[in-house]
Design a protein around this motif. Structure first.
Motif, mmCIF file in Angstrom:
data_model
loop_
_atom_site.group_PDB
_atom_site.id
_atom_site.type_symbol
_atom_site.label_atom_id
_atom_site.label_comp_id
_atom_site.label_asym_id
_atom_site.label_seq_id
_atom_site.Cartn_x
_atom_site.Cartn_y
_atom_site.Cartn_z
ATOM 1 N N GLY A 177 -1.196 6.832 -1.183
ATOM 2 C CA GLY A 177 -1.705 5.686 -0.437
ATOM 3 C C GLY A 177 -2.717 4.893 -1.255
ATOM 4 O O GLY A 177 -2.725 3.648 -1.226
ATOM 5 N N ALA A 179 -0.832 2.894 -3.787
ATOM 6 C CA ALA A 179 -0.231 1.714 -3.159
ATOM 7 C C ALA A 179 -1.272 0.602 -3.006
ATOM 8 O O ALA A 179 -0.963 -0.582 -3.213
ATOM 9 C CB ALA A 179 0.362 2.093 -1.802
ATOM 10 N N GLN A 180 -2.492 0.972 -2.660
ATOM 11 C CA GLN A 180 -3.565 -0.023 -2.531
ATOM 12 C C GLN A 180 -3.845 -0.725 -3.859
ATOM 13 O O GLN A 180 -4.259 -1.888 -3.881
ATOM 14 C CB GLN A 180 -4.844 0.634 -2.040
ATOM 15 N N GLY A 191 3.709 2.615 2.808
ATOM 16 C CA GLY A 191 4.189 1.255 3.020
ATOM 17 C C GLY A 191 5.067 0.711 1.932
ATOM 18 O O GLY A 191 5.366 -0.497 1.906
ATOM 19 N N PHE A 251 6.265 -2.860 -2.737
ATOM 20 C CA PHE A 251 6.181 -3.393 -1.370
ATOM 21 C C PHE A 251 7.401 -4.241 -1.049
ATOM 22 O O PHE A 251 7.843 -4.287 0.101
ATOM 23 C CB PHE A 251 4.897 -4.218 -1.209
#
Length: 314
Positions: free
Chosen positions: A185, A188-189, A215, A235
């Motif tokens: 996570g 991903a950020q 995501g 994404f």
């Protein structure tokens, strides 16, 4: 690498044992993780074909700037291959680079044995190994030593963002801390939302599940060295290849239960125990059953030295 040095580093008290891979390049076997740093089918080949080519760094270089996050820098091969690809396509491209590595010893052993000299950017990589920071007319890089779970949040708080993430820890069963829902996570950020991509050699269902929970859309990269592909995530679903029916079914097995580390501080044993407990309540079939149904008898032996092929274990 001389025979004398090779023998020295194969002694029992050394944490890393040299292995020559099938393409002639060298890697190491880690005594701690009981696994090689690269595929024994080819360390240089893996860096280029599993990490550099799927992220189209040559094409990205035409924009004039590429930002890279190299997680588990290790021997430096992924970064070496990336810089070669970028500057071959656009010698003026500006590269902003961040590397994360826990164990400084592997960097120093790589330097000591001269394993970077075959790469075009050997001088830059050697300077990075010595000083952890390099700035010149086309490269701005910082190598951070320590637990990536603690380093990355600090970078994100400072506004860090990247175009490409290379995710190259030891395999999930050996090093679960860097494959958890929480750590992926954070990665991903860090990704640029419109075109950023994360690439890894792993096709583990647990890893892909965690990427989805972060995501990200994900799909396979071409198989290199062994039959299993890697994974490319972004994404934007248009930036990844579609999964096969076989891969989609893999995500329904018990092997797809992800690793979790809520505090980003747990030991490997605790992370493994948490996942095993969660798997007890999962109603899906075992990975072994899934393999039999799809006649995967040709898969590599998960326990074979250096294959990094534990992706098909529950």
């Amino acid at each position: 690498m001389s025979d004398q040095v090779e023998v020295d580093y194969q002694s029992q008290d050394k944490p890393f044992r040299p292995l020559q891979t099938a393409d002639g390049s060298w890697t190491f076997y880690s005594a701690q993780f009981r696994e090689a740093f690269h595929s024994i089918q080819g360390a240089h080949q893996e860096a280029r074909q599993k990490f550099v080519l799927p992220t189209q760094l040559g094409k990205r270089s035409q924009a004039g700037r590429v930002r890279i996050l190299d997680v588990c820098y290790g021997l430096g091969y992924n970064t070496a291959a990336a810089l070669g690809e970028i500057w071959a396509a656009n010698p003026q491209c500006q590269v902003e680079w961040v590397g994360l590595e826990l164990d400084e010893r592997i960097i120093q052993v790589t330097l000591h044995l001269g394993l970077l000299t075959s790469w075009a950017e050997a001088e830059l990589l050697q300077e990075l190994a010595y000083h952890q920071r390099v700035t010149n007319h086309r490269f701005q890089g910082q190598l951070y030593l320590g637990d990536a779970r603690q380093t990355l949040p600090s970078l994100l708080e400072a506004g860090f963002q990247t175009d490409v993430v290379f995710l190259d820890p030891f395999s999930p069963p050996r090093c679960p801390a860097l494959w958890t829902v929480e750590f992926l996570g954070l990665l991903a950020q860090s990704l640029e939302p419109r075109g950023g991509q994360l690439v890894t050699y792993s096709c583990a269902a647990a890893v892909r599940t965690a990427l989805g929970l972060a995501g990200l859309a994900f799909g396979p990269t071409p198989a290199v060295g062994r039959r299993a592909p890697g994974t490319l995530a972004a994404f934007d679903p248009a930036l990844v290849a579609p999964l096969s029916d076989q891969e989609r079914e893999h995500l329904q097995t018990r092997g797809a239960v992800p690793y979790r580390d809520p505090t980003l501080q747990d030991s490997a044993d605790r992370i493994q125990a948490r996942r095993l407990k969660e798997q007890q309540f999962h109603r899906g079939e075992s990975t072994a059953s899934w393999k039999r149904r799809w006649s995967q008898s040709g898969l590599p032996n998960p326990g074979r030295l250096g294959t990094r092929s534990t992706d098909y274990l529950d």
